[in-house]
Write a protein that holds these residues in place. Structure first.
Motif, PDB file in Angstrom:
ATOM      1  N   LEU A 119       4.560  -2.109  -6.619  1.00  0.00           N
ATOM      2  CA  LEU A 119       4.031  -0.634  -6.667  1.00  0.00           C
ATOM      3  C   LEU A 119       2.634  -0.348  -6.634  1.00  0.00           C
ATOM      4  CD1 LEU A 119       5.751   2.087  -6.454  1.00  0.00           C
ATOM      5  CD2 LEU A 119       5.718   2.197  -8.684  1.00  0.00           C
ATOM      6  N   VAL A 120       2.232   0.148  -5.427  1.00  0.00           N
ATOM      7  CA  VAL A 120       0.844   0.426  -5.499  1.00  0.00           C
ATOM      8  C   VAL A 120       0.711   1.932  -4.962  1.00  0.00           C
ATOM      9  CG1 VAL A 120      -1.572  -0.007  -4.408  1.00  0.00           C
ATOM     10  CG2 VAL A 120       0.069  -1.793  -4.865  1.00  0.00           C
ATOM     11  N   PHE A 121       0.138   2.977  -5.470  1.00  0.00           N
ATOM     12  CA  PHE A 121      -0.024   4.230  -5.005  1.00  0.00           C
ATOM     13  C   PHE A 121      -1.400   4.194  -4.178  1.00  0.00           C
ATOM     14  CE2 PHE A 121       2.726   4.690  -8.765  1.00  0.00           C
ATOM     15  CZ  PHE A 121       3.487   5.601  -8.489  1.00  0.00           C
ATOM     16  N   GLY A 122      -1.093   4.878  -3.036  1.00  0.00           N
ATOM     17  CA  GLY A 122      -2.345   4.695  -1.955  1.00  0.00           C
ATOM     18  C   GLY A 122      -2.805   3.445  -1.687  1.00  0.00           C
ATOM     19  N   GLY A 123      -2.145   2.569  -1.626  1.00  0.00           N
ATOM     20  CA  GLY A 123      -2.460   1.131  -1.311  1.00  0.00           C
ATOM     21  C   GLY A 123      -1.806   0.982   0.064  1.00  0.00           C
ATOM     22  N   PHE A 124      -0.939  -0.142   0.403  1.00  0.00           N
ATOM     23  CA  PHE A 124      -0.267  -0.283   1.541  1.00  0.00           C
ATOM     24  C   PHE A 124       0.231   0.945   2.208  1.00  0.00           C
ATOM     25  CE2 PHE A 124      -0.759  -4.463  -0.433  1.00  0.00           C
ATOM     26  CZ  PHE A 124      -1.534  -4.786   0.463  1.00  0.00           C
ATOM     27  N   PRO A 125       0.349   1.263   3.459  1.00  0.00           N
ATOM     28  CA  PRO A 125       1.212   2.475   4.015  1.00  0.00           C
ATOM     29  C   PRO A 125       2.702   2.147   3.591  1.00  0.00           C
ATOM     30  CG  PRO A 125      -0.350   1.668   5.535  1.00  0.00           C
ATOM     31  CD  PRO A 125      -0.388   0.724   4.454  1.00  0.00           C
ATOM     32  N   LYS A 126       3.248   3.031   2.865  1.00  0.00           N
ATOM     33  CA  LYS A 126       4.544   2.940   2.452  1.00  0.00           C
ATOM     34  C   LYS A 126       5.645   3.174   3.638  1.00  0.00           C
ATOM     35  CE  LYS A 126       3.222   2.593  -1.654  1.00  0.00           C
ATOM     36  NZ  LYS A 126       1.767   2.630  -1.184  1.00  0.00           N
TER      37      LYS A 126
ATOM     38  N   VAL B 246      -2.199 -11.377  11.598  1.00  0.00           N
ATOM     39  CA  VAL B 246      -2.487 -10.196  11.233  1.00  0.00           C
ATOM     40  C   VAL B 246      -3.495  -9.597  11.798  1.00  0.00           C
ATOM     41  CG1 VAL B 246      -3.325  -8.840   9.107  1.00  0.00           C
ATOM     42  CG2 VAL B 246      -1.675 -10.849   8.850  1.00  0.00           C
ATOM     43  N   LYS B 247      -3.382  -8.420  12.578  1.00  0.00           N
ATOM     44  CA  LYS B 247      -4.557  -7.905  13.428  1.00  0.00           C
ATOM     45  C   LYS B 247      -5.402  -6.845  12.900  1.00  0.00           C
ATOM     46  CE  LYS B 247      -3.662 -10.384  17.421  1.00  0.00           C
ATOM     47  NZ  LYS B 247      -4.941 -11.237  18.057  1.00  0.00           N
ATOM     48  N   GLU B 248      -4.873  -6.228  11.755  1.00  0.00           N
ATOM     49  CA  GLU B 248      -5.671  -5.238  11.372  1.00  0.00           C
ATOM     50  C   GLU B 248      -5.192  -4.987   9.929  1.00  0.00           C
ATOM     51  OE1 GLU B 248      -4.698  -1.243  12.730  1.00  0.00           O
ATOM     52  OE2 GLU B 248      -2.897  -1.729  13.856  1.00  0.00           O
ATOM     53  N   LYS B 249      -5.873  -4.231   9.137  1.00  0.00           N
ATOM     54  CA  LYS B 249      -5.833  -3.902   7.917  1.00  0.00           C
ATOM     55  C   LYS B 249      -6.356  -2.569   7.548  1.00  0.00           C
ATOM     56  CE  LYS B 249      -6.212  -5.467   2.905  1.00  0.00           C
ATOM     57  NZ  LYS B 249      -4.560  -5.502   2.674  1.00  0.00           N
ATOM     58  N   GLN B 250      -5.152  -1.505   7.809  1.00  0.00           N
ATOM     59  CA  GLN B 250      -5.830  -0.138   7.552  1.00  0.00           C
ATOM     60  C   GLN B 250      -6.038   0.376   6.059  1.00  0.00           C
ATOM     61  OE1 GLN B 250      -3.359   2.905   9.607  1.00  0.00           O
ATOM     62  NE2 GLN B 250      -3.221   1.889  11.353  1.00  0.00           N
ATOM     63  N   ARG B 251      -6.830   1.259   5.785  1.00  0.00           N
ATOM     64  CA  ARG B 251      -6.781   1.793   4.603  1.00  0.00           C
ATOM     65  C   ARG B 251      -6.032   2.951   4.284  1.00  0.00           C
ATOM     66  NH1 ARG B 251     -13.431   1.746   3.350  1.00  0.00           N
ATOM     67  NH2 ARG B 251     -13.868  -0.447   3.531  1.00  0.00           N
ATOM     68  N   PHE B 252      -5.691   3.244   3.143  1.00  0.00           N
ATOM     69  CA  PHE B 252      -4.738   4.522   2.937  1.00  0.00           C
ATOM     70  C   PHE B 252      -5.497   5.770   2.958  1.00  0.00           C
ATOM     71  CE2 PHE B 252      -2.895   7.744   0.266  1.00  0.00           C
ATOM     72  CZ  PHE B 252      -1.639   7.406   0.461  1.00  0.00           C
ATOM     73  N   PRO B 253      -5.081   6.773   3.652  1.00  0.00           N
ATOM     74  CA  PRO B 253      -3.467   6.780   4.583  1.00  0.00           C
ATOM     75  C   PRO B 253      -3.751   6.283   5.689  1.00  0.00           C
ATOM     76  CG  PRO B 253      -4.713   9.042   4.300  1.00  0.00           C
ATOM     77  CD  PRO B 253      -5.510   8.115   3.612  1.00  0.00           C
TER      78      PRO B 253
END
Length: 810
Positions: A279-286, A757-764
Motif C-alpha cells: 500500500l503506497v499513497f502517491g506511488g504507483f498509479p492505482k 518495462v518501457k516507462e516509469k511514470q511519477r505520481f500522478p
C-alpha cells in the motif's frame, strides 16, 4: 406473466370441456356436478386409450397447479443465456455477503475470520473469483488446492504467510524488493477483500470514487464536468507515503470500529510483517492492474482515506453549511438549523472584518479518485486558502501522510492550462456560439483542402525529380558503350570529372555531390526537397506555377484573416466582466493528454520522432492474431476511457493515423508485402481497429460488453490495465514442461515471453493506454503463457495481477 401463461395453458389442458363450451347455466352446485361428470368421462376415456401403458396415479388439480412454478423455473433456465463473467463474480460476492451479514450483532461484525474467511465455501468462491479475474472457464481443470486443509489452518492460526510469498529482488533505484503472494495466499487475500468490501461499502462517502461499485473512473469525471459548475479556485492535493507502522496501526483501529475479530487483525498484521501488503499513497498509479499494487490495496486505501472524506464534510459544514442558500430562495424555504447556525455566527463575530460575508458566499466541491483529490471552491481566495490549509493539516497530523509543498491555488477564470486529475486534464474554457463553430469548421476545411493540394503538388514534383535522376544515371551508363557513339557536348563536358578507374555509379555520385555543393544543399531538409525544388519545379510551365502559388496565397490569406477576426472577437468578449462571470459562458471540460500519448507511442515504437507510424519490431515474430490483438487492445482502451472526453476527435485521428497504420506496417514487415495488400488481407475492422467513419458502430457493442461495467470493485486492475510489450524468449529454460503462469490456468505454455518495462511514470500518472508504471524488478522477467492469455493480456481482459511470477523461482 410467464407463470400466468403457463398456468393458463395447464388449466385448459386439465379442463378440455370447459374450453370447448360456454359456462353452464344455473347454480354453482349444478355447475360443479356437470364439471365432475366431464372429469369422470375424461378419465374413463383416458383409461381405455392407455390400457396398454403402465398405470399412473391420478394427480389432483391442486398438485398440478403447485408444480407450475417449478416448470416455469425449469423453462426459464433452459431459455436463459449462460452467465457472463461479471454475473458469476456478483453471485459469488452475494454468497459471501450473506455469510458476512449473518455475523452482524449489536452494530458490529464478529468473528469473520473463523466463520466466513476460514470457510470452505468462502475459499472456493474466492478461488472462483481469482479464476474469473484470469478469464479461465470454471468448468476447466482446477489447481490442486485443498480448501478444507486451508480453512483448518486459518481457523487454528497455523497458516504461515511468509511461506506463501516469494520476493523479487531489484536494484534500489528500480524500486527495491517486491513481495508477491502465491496462489493460496492470493485466495485468502481475495476472501478478506470481499469481506471488507461488504462491511465498509455502505459507509463510504459519495465523494469517493475508484474501485467501487457504481463509482469508478467515469463517474468521477462526470461529477467534475457536470456537477461542479464554474468555481473560482481549483487545486489538487498530491500525497506521498508508503505504509508504515503508524499508518497500518491507524488502519487496524478503523477496522476495530466495525469488526471485532482479533484473529483477522492478527492475520493482517502477519501480512504486513511479511511485506505482502503493498500500500503506497502517491506511488504507483492505482487501478492499473500492476502486480506491485496488491489485491488489498484499493479497499484499504478507501477505508483509510474515508476518514478524510468525513473530515471534508465537516470542513464543508463550517464554510458552506453556514452560508446562505441561493439568491432566489426565500427565508421561509431555508432550514431552521442553518438559520440558527447563521445567527450564532453573526452574534459571535459581529465585529469581525467581513468574515461572515465571505463565509456566506463560499461553496466547496471535492472529488477523490483513490488517492488523488480534486477540490473546487466558489468564494474568495482567503476562504480557499483556509480550506486548503485545513485539509493539508488533517492529512499530515491525523493520517500521517506527506503532502507536496508545491500545492498552489489555480484561478479558474485566468488560467486555461488546467489541472491534472485521474490521468486527465481538467480545463475551463468558454463556450463557442454556433456561428463561431461554423467559422472554425469552414476555416479548417479550407486549410485541409489547401494542405491536400500542396501534398499532391509536392508528390508529383518529387516523382518528376526521381525520373530525372534515373534518366541521368541511364545516360551516364550509356555513354560508356563506345559502340553506340553517344558523344555529345554535354557528355564530353561531364566526362572531365571522371577519374581513371572510377566506376559509373561512383562517377555519378561525384557529379551529384558537386551539384549539391553548388546549390548549398545543407540548408534543405532532405533530398526530396532538392529533387522537387531544384529539378522539377524550374522545368514546369510558368503559368502553371503562378496559378498554384496564387491559390495557396489566397487560402493562407483567408485563414489568417478569419483567425485574426476570431481572436479579436474572443478578446473583446473576455474584456467584458459580464461575459466572464456568467456561468453559462464558461464550462469545465475534460481533455485526454494527447501530447503525452504521442510520447508513449514513440516510446513503444508505434511512431518515429517525426510522428509518422512505423512497424513495431518486438511483435514481428508473434502470431498474426496476437499482433492484431496488441493494437486492438490500444484501440479498445482508448475508446472505453476517452469516449466522453471533449477532445475525442483527436483520439480518433490518432487511432487511425498511428495505431491502425502501425498495425498494417507491422504485418507488412512480417510478410514483406505492400501495405494495401496487407490491409485487404487482414480485415482490421473485424478485430476492433476501425476507420474514423466506423467509430459509432464500434462504440455500441463495446458499451454493452462485460468489461464496460461500473463495478470497479470487482474489476479492479482489469478495466484500467495498460498494454505492455512481450517478446518471445530465445533463452534456454530448464527441460521441464510449464503450464501457463496465469493463476487458475492449467493449459500448457507453448512459448516463453519476456516482459519489457518501457516507462516509469511519477505520481500522478497520465492515462495513455500503456502500463504507466511497472516495478523495475519485473523488467526482463520470463513468463510462460498460453496463446489465449497472451491475447487476453493484450486486449485488457486480464491484468498482470493474474500472473504468477514466482513459478520459475520455486
Amino acid at each position: 406473466m410467464s407463470f400466468l401463461a403457463s398456468g393458463r395453458g395447464r388449466i385448459l389442458r386439465v379442463l378440455p370441456s370447459v374450453r370447448q363450451r360456454p359456462p353452464p347455466q344455473g347454480s354453482y352446485a349444478a355447475c360443479f356436478r356437470r364439471c365432475k361428470v366431464h372429469f369422470s368421462l375424461d378419465e374413463v376415456e383416458n383409461a381405455a386409450e392407455g390400457a396398454d401403458e403402465p398405470q399412473r396415479q391420478p394427480v389432483s388439480l391442486a398438485k398440478s397447479l403447485a408444480f407450475l412454478t417449478e416448470e416455469s423455473v425449469v423453462a426459464d433456465q433452459r431459455q436463459r443465456k449462460p452467465l457472463s463473467r461479471m454475473e458469476r463474480k456478483r453471485l459469488a460476492e452475494l454468497r459471501i455477503k450473506k455469510r458476512v451479514k449473518a455475523q452482524y450483532l449489536n452494530g458490529k461484525f464478529h468473528d469473520l475470520m473463523v466463520n466466513v474467511v476460514a470457510s470452505t465455501d468462502t475459499l472456493e468462491d474466492a478461488y472462483d473469483i481469482v479464476r474469473l479475474n484470469s478469464n479461465v472457464d470454471l468448468a476447466s481443470a482446477r489447481d490442486d488446492v485443498c480448501f478444507a486443509a486451508l480453512a483448518e489452518q486459518l481457523r487454528g492460526g497455523e497458516f504461515d504467510v511468509r511461506a506463501n510469498v516469494y520476493a523479487v529482488i531489484a536494484k534500489r533505484r528500480e524500486g527495491g524488493r517486491l513481495v508477491l503472494p502465491r496462489l493460496n495466499l492470493r485466495i485468502i487475500q481475495e476472501a478478506v477483500r470481499l469481506v471488507l468490501e461488504v462491511v465498509y461499502r455502505p459507509h463510504f462517502s459519495k465523494i469517493s470514487h475508484g474501485c467501487r461499485s457504481g463509482r469508478g473512473y467515469q463517474s468521477a469525471l462526470r461529477f467534475i464536468s457536470n456537477e461542479i459548475g464554474l468555481p473560482d479556485w481549483c487545486f489538487t492535493i498530491p500525497m506521498y507515503k508508503e505504509v508504515d507502522t503508524n499508518v497500518f496501526s491507524k488502519i487496524i483501529s478503523l477496522i476495530h470500529e466495525k469488526i471485532i475479530d482479533d484473529q483477522l487483525v492478527a492475520f493482517m498484521q502477519n501480512m504486513f510483517d511479511a511485506e505482502v501488503i503493498n500500500l503506497v499513497f502517491g506511488g504507483f498509479p492505482k487501478g492499473h492492474g500492476l502486480p506491485q499494487e496488491g489485491v488489498l490495496s484499493p479497499i484499504l486505501m478507501n477505508i483509510y482515506l474515508g476518514c478524510f472524506d468525513h473530515e471534508l464534510f465537516r470542513i464543508c459544514m463550517r464554510h458552506e453549511g453556514l452560508g446562505s442558500e441561493a439568491t432566489d430562495v426565500s427565508d421561509n424555504q431555508e432550514s431552521n438549523l442553518r438559520r440558527w447556525f447563521r445567527s450564532q455566527l453573526k452574534d459571535r463575530e459581529e465585529n469581525s472584518d467581513g468574515q461572515t460575508d465571505r463565509l456566506l458566499k463560499t461553496r466547496l466541491y471535492a472529488c477523490r479518485y483513490m488517492d488523488e483529490i480534486f477540490v473546487a471552491v466558489v468564494g474568495s481566495r482567503d476562504a480557499a486558502e483556509g480550506i486548503k490549509s485545513e485539509m493539508v493539516a488533517y492529512l499530515r497530523k491525523s493520517l500521517y501522510l506527506e503532502v507536496d509543498d508545491r500545492l498552489y491555488l489555480m484561478p479558474v477564470r485566468r488560467n486555461s492550462q488546467g489541472l491534472q486529475f485521474a490521468g486527465m486534464m481538467v480545463r475551463v474554457t468558454t463556450k463557442e456560439s454556433a456561428a463561431l463553430k461554423a467559422v472554425h469548421k469552414l476555416k479548417e476545411k479550407v486549410r485541409l483542402f489547401a494542405s491536400q493540394k500542396q501534398e499532391i503538388w509536392d508528390a508529383m514534383n518529387l516523382r518528376l525529380g526521381k525520373k530525372w535522376l534515373a534518366y541521368g544515371l541511364k545516360r551516364v551508363k550509356e555513354s560508356e558503350i563506345k559502340s553506340l557513339g553517344l558523344s555529345t557536348p554535354l557528355l564530353d563536358h561531364i566526362s572531365q570529372f571522371r577519374k581513371e578507374g572510377m566506376k559509373t555509379d561512383h562517377w555519378f555520385k561525384t557529379l551529384l555531390k558537386v551539384w549539391m555543393q553548388d546549390i548549398n544543399a545543407k540548408n534543405e531538409a532532405n533530398e526530396n526537397v532538392l529533387l522537387s525544388k531544384y529539378i522539377a519545379e524550374p522545368a514546369l510551365p510558368q503559368d502553371l506555377k503562378d496559378a498554384f502559388n496564387n491559390f495557396q496565397k489566397q487560402a493562407k490569406d483567408y485563414i489568417s484573416s478569419e483567425t485574426a477576426a476570431t481572436e479579436a472577437l474572443l478578446s473583446s468578449l473576455k474584456n467584458k466582466e459580464s461575459i466572464i462571470t456568467r456561468i453559462d459562458g464558461v464550462v469545465i471540460k475534460i481533455h485526454a493528454p494527447v501530447s503525452y500519448i504521442q510520447k508513449c507511442l514513440n516510446r513503444y515504437g508505434l511512431i518515429n520522432l517525426e510522428g509518422f507510424p512505423k512497424h513495431v519490431s518486438a511483435l514481428v515474430l508473434q502470431d498474426d492474431e496476437l499482433i492484431i490483438s496488441w493494437f486492438a487492445g490500444i484501440t479498445q482502451r482508448w475508446m472505453r476511457w476517452f469516449s466522453e472526453v471533449d477532445n475525442f476527435e483527436e483520439i480518433q485521428i490518432m487511432l487511425v493515423e498511428c495505431v491502425r497504420k502501425s498495425c498494417i506496417r507491422t504485418l507488412s514487415a512480417k510478410y514483406r508485402m505492400y501495405e494495401k495488400i496487407t490491409e485487404k488481407r487482414f480485415e482490421l475492422d473485424n478485430y476492433g481497429i476501425p476507420m474514423v467513419e466506423d467509430f459509432e458502430a464500434m462504440m455500441a457493442p463495446l458499451e454493452s460488453s462485460s468489461l464496460v461495467c461500473t463495478d470497479e470493485a470487482l474489476l479492479y486492475g482489469i478495466s484500467s490495465s495498460g498494454v505492455f510489450v512481450l517478446t518471445l524468449s530465445r533463452v534456454r529454460v530448464p527441460a521441464r514442461q510449464f503450464n501457463c503462469f496465469i493463476m487458475g490456468c492449467q493449459s500448457a505454455s507453448p512459448s516463453m515471453y519476456v516482459l519489457h518495462v518501457k516507462e516509469k511514470q511519477r505520481f500522478p500518472g497520465w492515462r495513455t493506454g500503456f502500463s504507466s508504471s511497472i516495478h523495475g524488478s519485473l523488467h526482463g522477467r520470463r513468463v510462460g503463457l498460453c496463446t489465449q492469455h497472451v491475447k487476453d493480456l493484450y486486449l485488457g481482459h486480464i491484468s498482470l495481477q493474474s500472473v504468477d511470477f514466482g513459478v520459475l523461482i520455486r
